[in-house]
Design an enzyme around this catalytic site. Structure first.
Site, PDB file in Angstrom:
ATOM      1  N   CYS A 167     -16.669  31.165  51.915  1.00 24.96           N
ATOM      2  CA  CYS A 167     -17.614  30.456  52.778  1.00 24.96           C
ATOM      3  C   CYS A 167     -17.515  28.939  52.578  1.00 24.96           C
ATOM      4  O   CYS A 167     -17.351  28.475  51.461  1.00 24.96           O
ATOM      5  CB  CYS A 167     -19.060  30.852  52.554  1.00 24.96           C
ATOM      6  SG  CYS A 167     -19.423  32.561  52.897  1.00 24.96           S
ATOM      7  N   ARG A 184     -10.538  28.169  51.581  1.00 29.67           N
ATOM      8  CA  ARG A 184     -11.462  28.929  50.739  1.00 29.67           C
ATOM      9  C   ARG A 184     -11.547  30.390  51.165  1.00 29.67           C
ATOM     10  O   ARG A 184     -12.039  31.227  50.411  1.00 29.67           O
ATOM     11  CB  ARG A 184     -12.870  28.310  50.816  1.00 29.67           C
ATOM     12  CG  ARG A 184     -12.957  26.927  50.199  1.00 29.67           C
ATOM     13  CD  ARG A 184     -14.294  26.296  50.494  1.00 29.67           C
ATOM     14  NE  ARG A 184     -15.380  26.995  49.844  1.00 29.67           N
ATOM     15  CZ  ARG A 184     -15.875  26.669  48.655  1.00 29.67           C
ATOM     16  NH1 ARG A 184     -15.361  25.654  47.999  1.00 29.67           N
ATOM     17  NH2 ARG A 184     -16.870  27.337  48.130  1.00 29.67           N
ATOM     18  N   TRP A 212     -17.339  34.126  54.962  1.00 27.66           N
ATOM     19  CA  TRP A 212     -16.561  35.207  54.351  1.00 27.66           C
ATOM     20  C   TRP A 212     -17.552  36.342  54.177  1.00 27.66           C
ATOM     21  O   TRP A 212     -18.479  36.260  53.377  1.00 27.66           O
ATOM     22  CB  TRP A 212     -16.016  34.718  53.009  1.00 27.66           C
ATOM     23  CG  TRP A 212     -15.031  35.630  52.366  1.00 27.66           C
ATOM     24  CD1 TRP A 212     -13.672  35.682  52.588  1.00 27.66           C
ATOM     25  CD2 TRP A 212     -15.300  36.608  51.345  1.00 27.66           C
ATOM     26  NE1 TRP A 212     -13.101  36.634  51.779  1.00 27.66           N
ATOM     27  CE2 TRP A 212     -14.067  37.212  51.018  1.00 27.66           C
ATOM     28  CE3 TRP A 212     -16.447  37.039  50.686  1.00 27.66           C
ATOM     29  CZ2 TRP A 212     -13.963  38.217  50.059  1.00 27.66           C
ATOM     30  CZ3 TRP A 212     -16.334  38.046  49.740  1.00 27.66           C
ATOM     31  CH2 TRP A 212     -15.100  38.616  49.432  1.00 27.66           C
ATOM     32  N   ASN A 245     -24.189  29.720  51.890  1.00 33.32           N
ATOM     33  CA  ASN A 245     -23.145  30.315  51.034  1.00 33.32           C
ATOM     34  C   ASN A 245     -23.866  31.029  49.907  1.00 33.32           C
ATOM     35  O   ASN A 245     -24.817  30.485  49.338  1.00 33.32           O
ATOM     36  CB  ASN A 245     -22.254  29.243  50.388  1.00 33.32           C
ATOM     37  CG  ASN A 245     -21.304  28.613  51.380  1.00 33.32           C
ATOM     38  OD1 ASN A 245     -21.262  28.992  52.543  1.00 33.32           O
ATOM     39  ND2 ASN A 245     -20.542  27.645  50.902  1.00 33.32           N
ATOM     40  N   GLY A 246     -23.364  32.214  49.533  1.00 30.78           N
ATOM     41  CA  GLY A 246     -23.978  32.936  48.420  1.00 30.78           C
ATOM     42  C   GLY A 246     -24.535  34.269  48.895  1.00 30.78           C
ATOM     43  O   GLY A 246     -24.184  34.755  49.980  1.00 30.78           O
ATOM     44  N   GLU A 287       0.215  38.372  35.481  1.00 27.45           N
ATOM     45  CA  GLU A 287       0.089  37.287  36.439  1.00 27.45           C
ATOM     46  C   GLU A 287       1.138  37.424  37.565  1.00 27.45           C
ATOM     47  O   GLU A 287       0.838  37.246  38.731  1.00 27.45           O
ATOM     48  CB  GLU A 287       0.222  35.929  35.722  1.00 27.45           C
ATOM     49  CG  GLU A 287       0.177  34.704  36.605  1.00 27.45           C
ATOM     50  CD  GLU A 287      -1.095  34.582  37.441  1.00 27.45           C
ATOM     51  OE1 GLU A 287      -2.046  35.352  37.253  1.00 27.45           O
ATOM     52  OE2 GLU A 287      -1.100  33.707  38.332  1.00 27.45           O
ATOM     53  N   LYS A 304       0.098  37.860  41.468  1.00 25.52           N
ATOM     54  CA  LYS A 304       0.584  36.889  42.458  1.00 25.52           C
ATOM     55  C   LYS A 304       1.241  37.624  43.614  1.00 25.52           C
ATOM     56  O   LYS A 304       1.007  37.343  44.779  1.00 25.52           O
ATOM     57  CB  LYS A 304       1.591  35.973  41.762  1.00 25.52           C
ATOM     58  CG  LYS A 304       1.672  34.576  42.219  1.00 25.52           C
ATOM     59  CD  LYS A 304       0.653  33.641  41.679  1.00 25.52           C
ATOM     60  CE  LYS A 304      -0.759  34.118  41.756  1.00 25.52           C
ATOM     61  NZ  LYS A 304      -1.744  33.369  41.086  1.00 25.52           N
ATOM     62  N   GLU A 334      -1.355  39.789  45.764  1.00 23.32           N
ATOM     63  CA  GLU A 334      -2.369  39.089  46.551  1.00 23.32           C
ATOM     64  C   GLU A 334      -1.799  38.438  47.801  1.00 23.32           C
ATOM     65  O   GLU A 334      -2.480  38.352  48.814  1.00 23.32           O
ATOM     66  CB  GLU A 334      -3.185  38.098  45.711  1.00 23.32           C
ATOM     67  CG  GLU A 334      -2.438  36.934  45.164  1.00 23.32           C
ATOM     68  CD  GLU A 334      -3.313  36.045  44.279  1.00 23.32           C
ATOM     69  OE1 GLU A 334      -4.492  35.875  44.555  1.00 23.32           O
ATOM     70  OE2 GLU A 334      -2.779  35.506  43.291  1.00 23.32           O
ATOM     71  N   HIS A 342       4.313  56.466  28.588  1.00 28.82           N
ATOM     72  CA  HIS A 342       3.116  57.298  28.390  1.00 28.82           C
ATOM     73  C   HIS A 342       2.480  57.675  29.717  1.00 28.82           C
ATOM     74  O   HIS A 342       1.322  58.066  29.769  1.00 28.82           O
ATOM     75  CB  HIS A 342       2.123  56.582  27.466  1.00 28.82           C
ATOM     76  CG  HIS A 342       2.675  56.398  26.082  1.00 28.82           C
ATOM     77  ND1 HIS A 342       2.750  57.409  25.171  1.00 28.82           N
ATOM     78  CD2 HIS A 342       3.238  55.315  25.493  1.00 28.82           C
ATOM     79  CE1 HIS A 342       3.316  56.970  24.056  1.00 28.82           C
ATOM     80  NE2 HIS A 342       3.625  55.691  24.228  1.00 28.82           N
ATOM     81  N   LYS A 380     -10.764  31.336  47.882  1.00 33.34           N
ATOM     82  CA  LYS A 380     -10.304  30.467  46.797  1.00 33.34           C
ATOM     83  C   LYS A 380     -11.303  30.424  45.648  1.00 33.34           C
ATOM     84  O   LYS A 380     -10.929  30.507  44.496  1.00 33.34           O
ATOM     85  CB  LYS A 380     -10.058  29.053  47.351  1.00 33.34           C
ATOM     86  CG  LYS A 380      -9.569  28.058  46.320  1.00 33.34           C
ATOM     87  CD  LYS A 380      -8.177  28.404  45.839  1.00 33.34           C
ATOM     88  CE  LYS A 380      -7.664  27.491  44.755  1.00 33.34           C
ATOM     89  NZ  LYS A 380      -6.517  28.091  44.055  1.00 33.34           N
TER      90      LYS A 380
HETATM   91  C1  F6R Z   1      -5.352  34.389  41.865  1.00 31.82           C
HETATM   92  C2  F6R Z   1      -6.535  33.563  41.808  1.00 31.82           C
HETATM   93  C3  F6R Z   1      -7.792  34.162  41.298  1.00 31.82           C
HETATM   94  C4  F6R Z   1      -8.548  33.161  40.415  1.00 31.82           C
HETATM   95  C5  F6R Z   1      -9.918  33.740  40.029  1.00 31.82           C
HETATM   96  C6  F6R Z   1     -10.680  32.798  39.127  1.00 31.82           C
HETATM   97  O1  F6R Z   1      -4.261  33.687  42.363  1.00 31.82           O
HETATM   98  O2  F6R Z   1      -6.516  32.418  42.187  1.00 31.82           O
HETATM   99  O3  F6R Z   1      -7.552  35.351  40.606  1.00 31.82           O
HETATM  100  O4  F6R Z   1      -7.778  32.890  39.297  1.00 31.82           O
HETATM  101  O5  F6R Z   1     -10.660  33.989  41.181  1.00 31.82           O
HETATM  102  O6  F6R Z   1     -10.949  31.596  39.772  1.00 31.82           O
HETATM  103  P1  F6R Z   1     -11.352  30.298  38.962  1.00 31.82           P
HETATM  104  O7  F6R Z   1     -10.168  29.936  38.105  1.00 31.82           O
HETATM  105  O8  F6R Z   1     -11.657  29.259  39.996  1.00 31.82           O
HETATM  106  O9  F6R Z   1     -12.541  30.664  38.121  1.00 31.82           O
END
Ligand code: F6R
Length: 608
Positions: free
Chosen positions: A2, A27, A75, A101-102, A481, A485, A488, A504, A603
């Protein structure tokens, strides 16, 4: 997640709002809307889908007159993405318009109460109760009305509000969701994130929880939750506006991947002095560090993965036990914390709702907290006892890259610093580590220069349906990670497994042609990885290995090989993540996906 925009000033507000919302697109959102005050009524235009659609139906805002307005990208949390669920929401008497937002956690009770008093609802959202609460508790002054309505709200909220009774003003209120006011010359702005206004003003006010702001074109006043006036300092944003633009790259994600050498340089360089790691900026007293018994690293998503690397590094160098927990689990786990513990929150945005809650839980138990944060002045940075900033600059792509590597660099620095301060057995290696840290940005550049090889590999595998990552120790943390990546942004199913655990259970999923990405960057575990690679190849897997450049044995047992230039065991993981980021990027781009704004993701996850 949002976005909120507001504008009041001499210009036509709608185009300004749409431009700000455009800059908040990263975002994540599924619908957009604006509300403007004009000729004694509030005009609302909103639509499901991309912001471009709203721009098209309003001719870029030109068809919507008015100099005072609020806007929103939504969102969906309560109610599907649709025109009617989009914000802004009007009160029944159409005198108040609200963007939110929220999440309002008690909205059902509030809705029932309002319905019993004769109100009608036009959406399925939690947010619509707010505009109607404003009508119900109207005090005759916008600030007082907002304060009176907010008394009834439980949950998290950043609000922008218009009232027909004060047509020359916008009110704003925040609790657990960021909100920023930009101060211009004869005009003022409201936004949920700084990049949306940086091209207009660098002077901003950061609203704190429970604070209300009232903006006119010429001034901004602040009030506490009860409506009493308070003072507030201006915060000057000093990062470069080009940092929030694509600069010739097709996507922000690629630009940010390529910016990693600089992000590492900025994060590391000022903290190495005379061959020693200097984190005296933290203000952590030497005696306290020596007595430190346990560290808890708490974070979400990629920041959690960075935290896992932090555990590997801190335990290796400082020999302090470290737990790593996902913030949404930690906050409800009734964590056992003691005065000689340290809780480290890792967060790019500093606004992640679960990480904020975890920080508050640690503080409630009276434990010292340290934040590793990228966004200056964010909630976590402000509330933690100590802050170690990552200087990655603004990150726009939803999938984090440069902020993640900067987090890992910050954790390497921290692990070295506490080893140094405690005089651990590892301390003699610290000069070597400090030297290697200084070389890291340049070596990172070399790794990234090889991007066309990764692009070629992505072209071989972009249509696979399942991809597995394996590694041990630090390489396992890295595999998590790499796998996140990939899934997502490419929407390909992927799993990361500790290499020794594969047999296992998960090995049953390996079939002829399955791609397994094997990480084997650590000397002490490479022989074990050699066996694990052979195990999956014996089941028909195609293996892409990432290991030290020149490791002929690993290359020989793999179908494809990426070599990482030699640096040090502690730092090679930072380098090895880069081919994984590039791989995810190219696979997603080859699939035609919206790389910077992957479906369903936001984001900054400002709701629980
Ligand atoms: C993945 C990604 C998310 C953030 C997570 C935490 O690419 O960006 O998994 O790492 O939402 O976000 P922050 O670091 O802003 O607390």
């Amino acid at each position: 997640m949002c976005g909120i925009a507001g504008y009041i000033g001499p210009r036509q507000a709608a185009p300004v709002l749409l431009e700000a919302l455009k800059k908040l697109e990263y975002r994540g959102y599924d619908s957009a809307g604006i509300a403007l005050i004009e000729d004694g009524h509030i005009q609302v235009r909103k639509a499901r889908g991309r912001l471009q659609h709203l721009m098209d139906i309003t001719s870029g805002g030109m068809e919507t007159p008015g100099h005072v307005g609020i806007g929103h990208t939504r969102w969906a949390t309560h109610g599907e993405p649709s025109d009617r669920n989009s914000h802004p929401h009007l009160s029944n008497d159409e005198r108040f318009a609200v963007v939110h937002n929220g999440i309002i956690e008690n909205f059902r009770q509030l809705k029932e109460m309002l319905i019993s008093r004769g109100y009608h609802f036009h959406s399925d959202t939690d947010s619509e109760v707010i505009s109607n609460l404003m009508q119900e508790y109207d005090q005759g002054s916008l600030v007082e009305t907002l304060a009176a309505a907010a008394v009834h709200l439980e949950g998290s909220y950043a609000l922008g509000v218009l009232s027909l009774d004060e047509p020359g003003a916008i009110a704003a209120l925040r609790k657990d969701s960021p909100l920023i006011i930009g101060r211009g010359e004869g005009e003022n702005y409201l936004v949920s994130d700084i990049p949306a206004i940086i091209s207009h003003t660098r002077d901003v006010y950061l609203l704190e929880d429970g604070e209300i702001a009232l903006m006119t074109d010429s001034e901004v006043s602040f009030f506490d939750a009860y409506g009493a006036p308070i003072g507030k300092k201006v915060f000057h944003v000093d990062w470069d506006v080009s940092a929030a633009e694509k600069g010739g790259f097709e996507h922000f994600m690629m630009k940010e991947i390529m910016e990693q050498p600089q992000a590492l340089q900025e994060t590391i360089r000022p903290r190495i002095k005379d061959g020693r790691i200097d984190l005296s900026e933290l203000g952590l007293e030497g005696g306290w560090l020596k007595a430190l018994h346990t560290i808890h690293i708490v974070a979400c998503g990629s920041a959690y993965h960075a935290g896992r690397l932090g555990k590997n590094l801190i335990e290796m160098s400082a020999r302090i036990p470290v737990t790593v927990e996902i913030a949404s689990e930690f906050r409800y786990s009734d964590p056992i914390l003691q005065p000689d513990h340290l809780v480290i929150l890792v967060s790019q945005s500093g606004e992640t709702a679960d990480s904020i809650a975890a920080l508050r839980e640690a503080k409630r138990q009276g434990v010292k907290t340290l934040a590793i944060v990228n966004v200056l002045g964010s909630t976590i940075a402000r509330e933690a006892d100590h802050v170690l900033y990552t200087w990655a600059g603004p990150e726009i792509a939803v999938a984090t890259t440069k902020a993640y590597t900067a987090q890992v660099a910050a954790l390497v620095l921290f692990s070295g610093y506490i080893a140094q301060e405690r005089g651990s057995a590892y301390a003699p290696r610290l000069n070597i580590l400090a030297e290697a840290l200084l070389k890291l940005p340049e070596v990172a550049r070399q790794v990234l220069d090889d991007h066309s090889r990764v692009q070629y590999l992505a072209s071989l595998f972009f249509n696979h349906r399942d991809i597995y990552f394996i590694g041990r120790g630090i390489d396992y943390s890295l595999s998590l990670e790499g796998s996140l990546k990939l899934k997502e942004i490419s929407y390909i199913h992927s799993e990361a497994q500790p290499a020794g655990e594969l047999k296992h259970g998960t090995i049953s999923l390996i079939q002829p042609g399955t791609l397994v990405i094997a990480l084997a960057t650590q000397k002490k575990l490479r022989d074990k990885m050699l066996s694990n690679i052979q195990e999956v190849r014996a089941r028909g897997a195609v293996v892409l290995s990432i290991a030290a450049r020149g490791d002929k044995e690993i290359a020989a047992v793999s179908d494809h090989f990426i070599g990482i230039p030699p640096l040090s065991d502690e730092l090679e993981p930072i380098l090895a993540v880069m081919p994984l980021q590039l791989f995810a990027y190219y696979v997603a781009a080859l699939n035609g996906n919206d790389v910077d704004k992957p479906r369903n993701l936001a984001k900054s996850v400002t709701v629980e």
